[in-house]
Scaffold this active site. Structure first.
Site, mmCIF file in Angstrom:
data_model
loop_
_atom_site.group_PDB
_atom_site.id
_atom_site.type_symbol
_atom_site.label_atom_id
_atom_site.label_comp_id
_atom_site.label_asym_id
_atom_site.label_seq_id
_atom_site.Cartn_x
_atom_site.Cartn_y
_atom_site.Cartn_z
ATOM 1 N N LYS A 18 -66.077 102.107 -3.837
ATOM 2 C CA LYS A 18 -66.427 100.709 -3.522
ATOM 3 C C LYS A 18 -65.169 99.845 -3.498
ATOM 4 C CE LYS A 18 -71.016 101.199 -5.553
ATOM 5 N NZ LYS A 18 -71.737 101.253 -6.821
ATOM 6 N N GLU A 28 -76.456 107.912 -8.931
ATOM 7 C CA GLU A 28 -76.291 108.715 -7.725
ATOM 8 C C GLU A 28 -77.038 110.041 -7.880
ATOM 9 O OE1 GLU A 28 -74.411 107.660 -4.871
ATOM 10 O OE2 GLU A 28 -74.829 105.910 -6.070
ATOM 11 N N THR A 79 -84.607 106.848 -2.968
ATOM 12 C CA THR A 79 -84.754 105.511 -3.563
ATOM 13 C C THR A 79 -84.521 104.422 -2.511
ATOM 14 O OG1 THR A 79 -83.931 106.403 -5.654
ATOM 15 C CG2 THR A 79 -83.886 104.013 -5.403
#
Ligand code: NAP
Ligand code: HSE
Length: 329
Positions: free
Chosen positions: A204, A189, A13
């Site tokens: 993150k 994911e 992607t």
């Protein structure tokens, strides 16, 4: 005009998004940066897959062939997991390449090491895409930290989870159906367990912690919960009460300097800065001493938002490292 030779590691992607944007913006980037970009090579894992055409680009499943390209200057990394990504990036940094990564699993653990190595080799590391997709939270934090102290960061940091919770509330979708849509849309994911378990948001949060506080809490001290246990009835009950479930990653620094962090579902009301953030959007609410509270909102996942911030990192790095004259576009 100088030609900057780049490689893209990973062509899923995000990797394909980088390639498409670099092609679409090639002329504009050439004018604004004063250097031309050439995608020399792409690394994939499975050479039997059908892929979009990339005329003139060397496509390989052997990293050493990319490492051996003479004059390679920039490496975009969009593969999955800690290794071999960390090893690959260390190797190209040691050869003098700038690196730009989207890989938060790797960067949460090895980000500091990579940045120190890059400093030693006089190259740059771009990592805007590791956190909150298209939302420029890294750049914003870097800027405001020049003047402000950050006390607390509270964020919706996973687009897939927020998309699922929103679809459950607005469309009464089943959890599994909404997850499948998020996968089709390129938000999830490769292993969506990372999204729904809270692990992705946790990584993150650790990247933000390093940047905002110069350190991370001990990973084992952070309670990490995902969204898999929430039922559609709970979502609908909350809505009736004027509340919304949000998956919130939060970190704050106490007066004694200690960090406390958590990741999990919270019920929030309309007064909360993260209440209105729906769909794949992420929201990051930052408390600082001079600015006060600041909330950034935008697409937290997806091909083009993520690839865009990586190409922006490229432009920023070229801006720092090349001498250019102003040319109108
Ligand atoms: P993806 O669609 O699954 O693509 C991953 C690509 O990496 C594939 O082309 C795969 O090769 C390649 N790859 C995986 N492991 C490899 C290895 N060991 N050696 C060589 N190539 C390898 O994943 P994605 O969504 O593009 O995500 C890529 C990275 O960006 C991940 O770290 C992800 O966490 C991060 N990210 C994703 C998004 C998003 O919205 N999707 C946003 C921000 C950050 P094959 O094609 O041959 O299988
Ligand atoms: N799977 C991630 C998400 C991609 O849904 O937020 C962006 O990091």
């Amino acid at each position: 005009m100088a030609i900057i030779q780049v490689a893209i590691l990973g062509f899923g992607t995000v990797g394909q998004g980088i390639y498409q944007i670099l092609n679409e913006k090639k002329t504009q980037l050439k004018h604004s940066l004063g250097v031309e970009i050439e995608v020399k090579a792409i690394l994939i894992r499975d050479s039997t897959k059908n892929r979009m055409a990339t005329p003139g680009v060397f496509v390989t499943d052997n990293f050493e062939e990319i490492e051996a390209i003479p004059g390679l200057q920039v490496v975009f990394e969009a593969i999955v997991g800690e290794e071999p990504a960390y090893d690959y990036l260390r190797r190209v940094i040691q050869k003098g390449c700038h690196v730009i990564t989207a890989n938060k699993v790797m960067f949460a653990k090895y980000g500091l090491e990579l940045q120190e190595l890059a400093l030693k080799h006089d190259v740059h590391v771009g990592y805007e895409a590791t956190t909150a997709g298209g939302v420029p939270v890294i750049k914003t934090l870097k800027n405001l930290l020049q003047v402000n102290q950050v006390y607390r960061i509270q964020g919706i940091l996973n687009g897939t989870s927020n998309y699922i919770l929103t679809e459950m509330r607005l469309q009464e979708s089943l959890f599994e159906d909404a997850l499948q849509e998020a996968q089709i849309l390129g938000y999830a994911e490769a292993d969506p367990y990372n999204d729904i378990s809270g692990q992705d948001a946790f990584r993150k949060l650790m990247i933000l912690s390093t940047l905002a506080f110069g350190q991370q809490p001990k990973w084992e001290d952070v309670v990490i919960e995902g969204i898999a246990d929430v039922s559609i009835e709970q979502v609908q009950d909350a809505t009736r009460d004027g509340l919304r479930f949000r998956h919130v990653a939060e970190i704050s620094k106490g007066v004694d300097g200690s960090l406390s962090a958590s990741v999990g579902l919270r019920l929030v009301g309309p007064e909360h800065p993260l209440y209105a953030i729906d769909g794949v959007n992420n929201g990051i609410s930052i408390d600082t001493n001079y600015i006060g509270n600041l909330t950034l909102i935008g697409p937290g996942a997806g091909k083009f938002p993520t690839a865009s911030v990586m190409v922006e990192d490229y432009a920023e790095i070229m801006g720092k490292t090349t001498t250019k004259t102003l040319v109108s576009i």
